[in-house]
Design a protein around this motif. Sequence first.
Motif, PDB file in Angstrom:
ATOM      1  N   ALA A  48       0.855  -1.191   0.000  1.00 21.05           N
ATOM      2  CA  ALA A  48       0.000   0.000   0.000  1.00 21.05           C
ATOM      3  C   ALA A  48       0.884   1.231   0.000  1.00 21.05           C
ATOM      4  N   ASN A  49       0.611   2.146  -0.931  1.00 18.03           N
ATOM      5  CA  ASN A  49       1.415   3.361  -1.056  1.00 18.03           C
ATOM      6  C   ASN A  49       2.910   3.045  -1.123  1.00 18.03           C
ATOM      7  N   GLY A  50       3.243   1.945  -1.813  1.00 16.64           N
ATOM      8  CA  GLY A  50       4.626   1.571  -2.022  1.00 16.64           C
ATOM      9  C   GLY A  50       5.281   0.826  -0.882  1.00 16.64           C
ATOM     10  N   GLU A  51       4.584   0.611   0.222  1.00 13.83           N
ATOM     11  CA  GLU A  51       5.145  -0.079   1.378  1.00 13.83           C
ATOM     12  C   GLU A  51       4.550  -1.479   1.491  1.00 13.83           C
ATOM     13  N   GLU A  52       5.411  -2.461   1.752  1.00 11.11           N
ATOM     14  CA  GLU A  52       4.919  -3.823   1.920  1.00 11.11           C
ATOM     15  C   GLU A  52       4.208  -3.947   3.262  1.00 11.11           C
ATOM     16  N   LEU A  53       2.964  -4.400   3.208  1.00 16.38           N
ATOM     17  CA  LEU A  53       2.170  -4.573   4.419  1.00 16.38           C
ATOM     18  C   LEU A  53       2.192  -6.010   4.902  1.00 16.38           C
ATOM     19  N   ILE A  54       1.974  -6.953   3.998  1.00 18.24           N
ATOM     20  CA  ILE A  54       1.892  -8.359   4.392  1.00 18.24           C
ATOM     21  C   ILE A  54       2.645  -9.202   3.378  1.00 18.24           C
ATOM     22  N   PRO A  55       3.803  -9.703   3.737  1.00 15.71           N
ATOM     23  CA  PRO A  55       4.512 -10.629   2.850  1.00 15.71           C
ATOM     24  C   PRO A  55       4.012 -12.052   3.055  1.00 15.71           C
ATOM     25  N   ASP A  56       4.093 -12.833   1.995  1.00 16.50           N
ATOM     26  CA  ASP A  56       3.812 -14.277   2.097  1.00 16.50           C
ATOM     27  C   ASP A  56       2.445 -14.556   2.718  1.00 16.50           C
ATOM     28  N   PHE A  57       1.446 -13.834   2.248  1.00 17.56           N
ATOM     29  CA  PHE A  57       0.090 -13.992   2.778  1.00 17.56           C
ATOM     30  C   PHE A  57      -0.495 -15.276   2.203  1.00 17.56           C
ATOM     31  N   ALA A  58      -0.660 -16.273   3.050  1.00 16.55           N
ATOM     32  CA  ALA A  58      -0.953 -17.632   2.604  1.00 16.55           C
ATOM     33  C   ALA A  58      -2.426 -17.982   2.779  1.00 16.55           C
ATOM     34  N   PRO A  59      -2.912 -18.919   1.972  1.00 18.48           N
ATOM     35  CA  PRO A  59      -4.297 -19.381   2.129  1.00 18.48           C
ATOM     36  C   PRO A  59      -4.544 -19.911   3.536  1.00 18.48           C
ATOM     37  N   GLY A  60      -5.739 -19.665   4.027  1.00 17.55           N
ATOM     38  CA  GLY A  60      -6.111 -20.085   5.371  1.00 17.55           C
ATOM     39  C   GLY A  60      -5.776 -19.086   6.447  1.00 17.55           C
ATOM     40  N   THR A  61      -5.170 -17.953   6.066  1.00 17.47           N
ATOM     41  CA  THR A  61      -4.768 -16.935   7.035  1.00 17.47           C
ATOM     42  C   THR A  61      -5.895 -15.934   7.246  1.00 17.47           C
ATOM     43  N   LEU A  62      -6.180 -15.649   8.505  1.00 20.02           N
ATOM     44  CA  LEU A  62      -7.152 -14.621   8.887  1.00 20.02           C
ATOM     45  C   LEU A  62      -6.401 -13.518   9.608  1.00 20.02           C
ATOM     46  N   THR A  63      -6.535 -12.287   9.144  1.00 20.51           N
ATOM     47  CA  THR A  63      -5.844 -11.182   9.796  1.00 20.51           C
ATOM     48  C   THR A  63      -6.505 -10.833  11.122  1.00 20.51           C
ATOM     49  N   ASP A  64      -5.741 -10.207  12.004  1.00 17.59           N
ATOM     50  CA  ASP A  64      -6.333  -9.598  13.181  1.00 17.59           C
ATOM     51  C   ASP A  64      -7.237  -8.445  12.739  1.00 17.59           C
ATOM     52  N   PRO A  65      -8.233  -8.084  13.564  1.00 18.85           N
ATOM     53  CA  PRO A  65      -9.080  -6.939  13.218  1.00 18.85           C
ATOM     54  C   PRO A  65      -8.242  -5.666  13.110  1.00 18.85           C
ATOM     55  N   LEU A  66      -8.522  -4.885  12.099  1.00 18.79           N
ATOM     56  CA  LEU A  66      -7.835  -3.624  11.876  1.00 18.79           C
ATOM     57  C   LEU A  66      -8.776  -2.482  12.214  1.00 18.79           C
ATOM     58  N   GLN A  67      -8.346  -1.573  13.090  1.00 17.29           N
ATOM     59  CA  GLN A  67      -9.099  -0.367  13.394  1.00 17.29           C
ATOM     60  C   GLN A  67      -8.589   0.721  12.441  1.00 17.29           C
ATOM     61  N   LEU A  68      -9.414   1.091  11.504  1.00 18.05           N
ATOM     62  CA  LEU A  68      -8.966   1.912  10.386  1.00 18.05           C
ATOM     63  C   LEU A  68      -9.692   3.242  10.335  1.00 18.05           C
ATOM     64  N   PRO A  69      -8.977   4.330  10.103  1.00 14.39           N
ATOM     65  CA  PRO A  69      -9.665   5.592   9.861  1.00 14.39           C
ATOM     66  C   PRO A  69     -10.424   5.542   8.548  1.00 14.39           C
ATOM     67  N   ALA A  70     -11.612   6.073   8.549  1.00 18.64           N
ATOM     68  CA  ALA A  70     -12.379   6.125   7.305  1.00 18.64           C
ATOM     69  C   ALA A  70     -11.632   6.971   6.288  1.00 18.64           C
ATOM     70  N   GLY A  71     -11.674   6.584   5.039  1.00 16.39           N
ATOM     71  CA  GLY A  71     -10.976   7.312   3.991  1.00 16.39           C
ATOM     72  C   GLY A  71     -10.809   6.448   2.765  1.00 16.39           C
ATOM     73  N   THR A  72      -9.937   6.866   1.843  1.00 20.43           N
ATOM     74  CA  THR A  72      -9.662   6.102   0.635  1.00 20.43           C
ATOM     75  C   THR A  72      -8.178   5.770   0.558  1.00 20.43           C
ATOM     76  N   TYR A  73      -7.862   4.637  -0.077  1.00 21.47           N
ATOM     77  CA  TYR A  73      -6.517   4.093  -0.098  1.00 21.47           C
ATOM     78  C   TYR A  73      -6.188   3.548  -1.483  1.00 21.47           C
ATOM     79  N   ASP A  74      -4.888   3.567  -1.820  1.00 21.89           N
ATOM     80  CA  ASP A  74      -4.396   2.960  -3.051  1.00 21.89           C
ATOM     81  C   ASP A  74      -3.541   1.753  -2.679  1.00 21.89           C
ATOM     82  N   LEU A  75      -3.544   0.730  -3.519  1.00 23.08           N
ATOM     83  CA  LEU A  75      -2.818  -0.485  -3.188  1.00 23.08           C
ATOM     84  C   LEU A  75      -2.307  -1.187  -4.431  1.00 23.08           C
TER      85      LEU A  75
END
Length: 274
Positions: A48-75
């Motif tokens: 996202a925005n040129g920064e790696e957020l999640i490497p090696d994101f594998a099937p069966g993986t569930l992320t922790d809940p993310l508390q996110l500010p409302a807005g728009t994002y590029d990825l």
Amino acid sequence: MKKTAALLSATALVAVPLAMTAPASAAQGEATVSVLHAVPDLTVDVYANGEELIPDFAPGTLTDPLQLPAGTYDLQVFADGDDPASAEPAIEANGVEVPAGANATVVAHLDADGNPVLTPFVNDVSATEAGQARLVVRHTAAAPPVDVRADGEVLFPGLANPDEASGDVPAGSYSADVTLAGENQAVLGPADLQLAEGTATIVYAWGSAEAGNLDLAVQTIDGLHSAPSGVPGGETGAAALDGGAPLWALALGAGSLLALGVAATRLVPARARR
């Protein structure tokens, strides 16, 4: 070729909520978003925005809940191991909108025909009664309709992809399995579920029946307690079944509870291009 096409579809679906942690112009309020990667055999790197957020994101993986500010994002999403400095992204999405106040789980999974799809589920975080827990089952597997059983009884009959069904039950331990609709042989499970008071336990069936890789994923949301009032001491699902009418007939409504239309339009990219 088929795997490449699946990558282009599925990795974008997986990446949408994950990219929301990147800096953006935030509106007032926040959203809570989790994501489940339920497309077999596809591992990705999410940027996202040129920064790696999640490497090696594998099937069966569930992320922790993310508390996110409302807005728009590029990825951007790359095949696992690709170098962003030299490789083209598998998919690029701009204008990913995060609505304030949402609590959702976005699942990248296979539809009934085996095609990668995105389904955003709105999580019911309303209060449970004292002594109760919420059980939710979501069909996100490439498989025909199924029956979901608990302690040997059919709880949710004929559940089809991508439907969900839900009900509140006495907190306690339950043994759950999944059969093809109308059949007796379990195709998934049994799985022992410990449903704690004031929690929502969400069970996902995912994978492919044809490929023989069906599996279960479990998500738990806590903090749903209502004000204490006559909390039963030591009651479990098994004990409740001993007294007359079946627990499921008394406690549950087994219809599909999809309320996803608004979430689907607000949690996916405004534009995605290959």
